[in-house]
Design an enzyme around this catalytic site. Structure first.
Site, PDB file in Angstrom:
ATOM      1  N   LYS A  67      46.672   8.474  60.634  1.00  0.00           N
ATOM      2  CA  LYS A  67      46.078   9.638  61.297  1.00  0.00           C
ATOM      3  C   LYS A  67      45.522  10.539  60.211  1.00  0.00           C
ATOM      4  CE  LYS A  67      48.494  13.131  63.219  1.00  0.00           C
ATOM      5  NZ  LYS A  67      49.207  13.922  64.249  1.00  0.00           N
ATOM      6  N   ARG A 111      53.080  12.894  71.381  1.00  0.00           N
ATOM      7  CA  ARG A 111      54.042  12.108  70.587  1.00  0.00           C
ATOM      8  C   ARG A 111      55.125  13.017  70.021  1.00  0.00           C
ATOM      9  NH1 ARG A 111      54.014  14.417  65.374  1.00  0.00           N
ATOM     10  NH2 ARG A 111      52.782  13.223  63.879  1.00  0.00           N
ATOM     11  N   HIS A 138      51.217  26.446  71.441  1.00  0.00           N
ATOM     12  CA  HIS A 138      50.521  25.321  72.078  1.00  0.00           C
ATOM     13  C   HIS A 138      51.465  24.166  72.409  1.00  0.00           C
ATOM     14  CE1 HIS A 138      47.264  22.548  72.889  1.00  0.00           C
ATOM     15  NE2 HIS A 138      47.769  21.701  72.007  1.00  0.00           N
ATOM     16  N   ASN A 160      60.843  34.139  71.972  1.00  0.00           N
ATOM     17  CA  ASN A 160      59.716  33.916  71.061  1.00  0.00           C
ATOM     18  C   ASN A 160      59.521  35.131  70.175  1.00  0.00           C
ATOM     19  OD1 ASN A 160      57.615  32.122  70.159  1.00  0.00           O
ATOM     20  ND2 ASN A 160      56.158  33.593  71.003  1.00  0.00           N
ATOM     21  N   SER A 200      56.146  28.061  64.037  1.00  0.00           N
ATOM     22  CA  SER A 200      55.591  27.902  62.685  1.00  0.00           C
ATOM     23  C   SER A 200      56.306  28.842  61.713  1.00  0.00           C
ATOM     24  CB  SER A 200      54.084  28.161  62.713  1.00  0.00           C
ATOM     25  OG  SER A 200      53.809  29.368  63.392  1.00  0.00           O
ATOM     26  N   MET A 220      61.698  21.067  65.938  1.00  0.00           N
ATOM     27  CA  MET A 220      60.428  20.334  65.932  1.00  0.00           C
ATOM     28  C   MET A 220      59.319  21.039  65.153  1.00  0.00           C
ATOM     29  SD  MET A 220      61.506  17.827  67.624  1.00  0.00           S
ATOM     30  CE  MET A 220      59.972  16.916  67.600  1.00  0.00           C
ATOM     31  N   GLY A 221      59.533  22.272  64.750  1.00  0.00           N
ATOM     32  CA  GLY A 221      58.434  23.028  64.130  1.00  0.00           C
ATOM     33  C   GLY A 221      58.277  22.795  62.642  1.00  0.00           C
ATOM     34  N   THR A 222      59.358  22.454  61.955  1.00  0.00           N
ATOM     35  CA  THR A 222      59.305  22.365  60.487  1.00  0.00           C
ATOM     36  C   THR A 222      58.766  21.005  60.062  1.00  0.00           C
ATOM     37  OG1 THR A 222      61.090  23.946  60.278  1.00  0.00           O
ATOM     38  CG2 THR A 222      60.684  22.529  58.388  1.00  0.00           C
ATOM     39  N   GLY A 293      62.942  16.712  63.853  1.00  0.00           N
ATOM     40  CA  GLY A 293      61.734  15.944  64.183  1.00  0.00           C
ATOM     41  C   GLY A 293      60.581  16.357  63.288  1.00  0.00           C
TER      42      GLY A 293
HETATM   43  P1  NAD Z   1      51.093  27.760  67.652  1.00  0.00           P
HETATM   44  O1  NAD Z   1      50.343  28.397  66.550  1.00  0.00           O
HETATM   45  O2  NAD Z   1      50.408  27.517  68.945  1.00  0.00           O
HETATM   46  O3  NAD Z   1      52.431  28.601  67.959  1.00  0.00           O
HETATM   47  C1  NAD Z   1      53.244  29.044  66.913  1.00  0.00           C
HETATM   48  C2  NAD Z   1      54.581  29.503  67.442  1.00  0.00           C
HETATM   49  O4  NAD Z   1      55.382  29.953  66.337  1.00  0.00           O
HETATM   50  C3  NAD Z   1      54.503  30.648  68.419  1.00  0.00           C
HETATM   51  O5  NAD Z   1      55.560  30.531  69.350  1.00  0.00           O
HETATM   52  C4  NAD Z   1      54.714  31.860  67.524  1.00  0.00           C
HETATM   53  O6  NAD Z   1      55.177  33.003  68.220  1.00  0.00           O
HETATM   54  C5  NAD Z   1      55.776  31.312  66.598  1.00  0.00           C
HETATM   55  N1  NAD Z   1      55.875  32.042  65.330  1.00  0.00           N
HETATM   56  C6  NAD Z   1      54.853  32.441  64.525  1.00  0.00           C
HETATM   57  N2  NAD Z   1      55.342  33.100  63.465  1.00  0.00           N
HETATM   58  C7  NAD Z   1      56.710  33.106  63.595  1.00  0.00           C
HETATM   59  C8  NAD Z   1      57.761  33.628  62.826  1.00  0.00           C
HETATM   60  N3  NAD Z   1      57.535  34.277  61.670  1.00  0.00           N
HETATM   61  N4  NAD Z   1      59.036  33.454  63.255  1.00  0.00           N
HETATM   62  C9  NAD Z   1      59.286  32.786  64.409  1.00  0.00           C
HETATM   63  N5  NAD Z   1      58.310  32.269  65.193  1.00  0.00           N
HETATM   64  C10 NAD Z   1      57.043  32.427  64.790  1.00  0.00           C
HETATM   65  O7  NAD Z   1      51.664  26.388  67.047  1.00  0.00           O
HETATM   66  P2  NAD Z   1      52.044  25.041  67.794  1.00  0.00           P
HETATM   67  O8  NAD Z   1      50.846  24.167  67.875  1.00  0.00           O
HETATM   68  O9  NAD Z   1      52.825  25.334  69.025  1.00  0.00           O
HETATM   69  O10 NAD Z   1      52.996  24.376  66.684  1.00  0.00           O
HETATM   70  C11 NAD Z   1      54.256  24.952  66.388  1.00  0.00           C
HETATM   71  C12 NAD Z   1      54.820  24.318  65.144  1.00  0.00           C
HETATM   72  O11 NAD Z   1      55.034  22.922  65.368  1.00  0.00           O
HETATM   73  C13 NAD Z   1      53.919  24.399  63.913  1.00  0.00           C
HETATM   74  O12 NAD Z   1      54.727  24.703  62.791  1.00  0.00           O
HETATM   75  C14 NAD Z   1      53.355  22.988  63.784  1.00  0.00           C
HETATM   76  O13 NAD Z   1      52.990  22.666  62.460  1.00  0.00           O
HETATM   77  C15 NAD Z   1      54.566  22.196  64.247  1.00  0.00           C
HETATM   78  N6  NAD Z   1      54.275  20.831  64.688  1.00  0.00           N
HETATM   79  C16 NAD Z   1      55.206  19.882  64.384  1.00  0.00           C
HETATM   80  C17 NAD Z   1      55.002  18.582  64.776  1.00  0.00           C
HETATM   81  C18 NAD Z   1      56.040  17.538  64.476  1.00  0.00           C
HETATM   82  O14 NAD Z   1      55.782  16.342  64.654  1.00  0.00           O
HETATM   83  N7  NAD Z   1      57.220  17.918  64.075  1.00  0.00           N
HETATM   84  C19 NAD Z   1      53.830  18.217  65.462  1.00  0.00           C
HETATM   85  C20 NAD Z   1      52.922  19.227  65.803  1.00  0.00           C
HETATM   86  C21 NAD Z   1      53.163  20.531  65.419  1.00  0.00           C
END
Ligand code: NAD
Length: 322
Positions: A67, A111, A138, A160, A200, A220-222, A293
């Site tokens: 990818k 995924r 998102h 949030n 994020s 899942m975010g990190t 994840g």
């Molecule tokens: P987004 O930009 O749509 O949303 C970001 C989220 O993080 C919001 O809920 C926002 O309020 C919150 N946020 C922002 N700053 C913050 C802070 N300082 N403290 C706490 N929360 C905070 O992003 P998204 O598309 O929903 O993606 C979220 C995360 O998931 C991103 O870090 C992205 O890189 C990660 N991600 C991980 C995978 C994976 O496979 N693990 C895949 C896709 C995305």
């Protein structure tokens, strides 16, 4: 080769099909039938973009490829495009010829949601009733929709960092027929049986003291060095599982607990081992289980290969002599 554009993906692959593809490839990874290549991620010095590649080879499923894509932070504001952009390329493992090009944006969300729901299926307590959501961006909606398929949740609670975004969680829960309540983090940690964290953030949000025994947490975010969602002490208390240990300790949630010496890489198990029955997973209702994840290329390849199969069966794949 076959082309499946981004606009065709939503009508082709269901969250259930993404779940099956991701569960199978996690199992193949743990059985050493599939492996990921080292991740490349570069700040390209243009448009503040981060661009990179995640790839791998699944000998069991026959998927080889990568990818390519990343994050363009000004897309939405300047051009009305989404900030995350990616495309999956598949290759014939017998010849090296390119076999498919597939839009990767929706697939990434599906995924990623499939990964946390695989962890819920295999690690959450069977009687889990309350789903706790941290994050309302998102990805959060995809996460919630996938999670509810694997336990009989009766309500959703959420927190949030930007409270004005919580209506997204409320709307999603309503669409699933579940009541939603915005709560503080200590209530979320106390009441939720399953917690999904998808933010994020670069600092711990969920603290060790917030979480009660028996909880399953999907972090899942990190997915990058420096990002962080939970207290490293929580990892020291939990049974930790991941998609891939090398990513977990370098770009995943475990990077912090490992660098602080609170856990060793050997404390982290692959979720695929639980799927394959070679790791017992949760052994007590009091265990805290934590799934880190990080997002591996093989998840993208598995779901893209499924999309190509579905598009070919539906007669909608665009065939190009290449
Ligand atoms: P987004 O930009 O749509 O949303 C970001 C989220 O993080 C919001 O809920 C926002 O309020 C919150 N946020 C922002 N700053 C913050 C802070 N300082 N403290 C706490 N929360 C905070 O992003 P998204 O598309 O929903 O993606 C979220 C995360 O998931 C991103 O870090 C992205 O890189 C990660 N991600 C991980 C995978 C994976 O496979 N693990 C895949 C896709 C995305």
């Amino acid at each position: 080769m076959f082309i499946v554009p981004e606009s065709a993906i939503a009508d082709l692959i269901t969250p259930d099909a993404a779940f099956d593809a991701v569960e199978s490839v996690f199992a193949a990874m743990a059985a050493k039938d599939a492996y990921n290549f080292p991740v490349v991620r570069e700040a390209i010095g243009h448009e503040d973009a981060l661009y990179g590649f995640k790839g791998g080879f699944d000998r069991a499923g026959g998927s080889l490829g990568l990818k390519a894509g990343g994050y363009w932070p000004h897309n939405l504001e300047k051009r009305g495009l989404i900030n995350h952009q990616s495309t999956v390329f598949l290759f014939d493992p017998d010849t090296g010829k390119v076999s498919a090009m597939v839009g990767g944006n929706l697939l990434t969300a599906l995924r990623t949601a499939a990964a946390s729901s695989v962890s819920i299926k295999h690690l959450a307590r069977p009687d889990s009733a309350v789903l706790g959501m941290i994050g309302a961006g998102h990805q959060s909606v995809f996460q919630m929709q996938a999670a509810v398929k694997h336990r009989d949740f009766t309500r959703v609670i959420g927190w949030n960092y930007h409270p004005e975004m919580l209506s997204r969680l409320a709307d999603c829960a309503a669409g699933l027929g579940l009541p939603f309540e915005a709560v503080d983090l200590s209530t979320l940690g106390r009441d939720a049986d399953v917690i999904i964290s998808i933010t994020s953030s670069f600092d711990a949000t969920l603290l060790d003291a917030h979480v009660t025994p028996g909880t399953h947490i999907a972090c899942m975010g990190t997915d990058t060095k420096g990002k962080q969602e939970v207290d490293p002490a929580l990892l020291a208390r939990a049974k930790i599982f991941t998609d891939e240990v090398a990513q977990s300790t370098s770009i995943g949630e475990a990077q912090h607990a490992v660098s602080q010496g609170l856990i060793q890489p050997s404390d982290i198990a692959e979720i695929g081992a639980v799927i394959n029955g070679t790791h017992p997973g949760r052994t007590s209702t009091e265990d805290i289980t934590l799934f880190d994840g990080t997002g591996v290329g093989l998840q993208d390849l598995a779901t893209a290969a499924k999309v190509v199969e579905l598009a070919r069966a539906a007669g909608t794949a665009i065939e190009v002599d290449f």
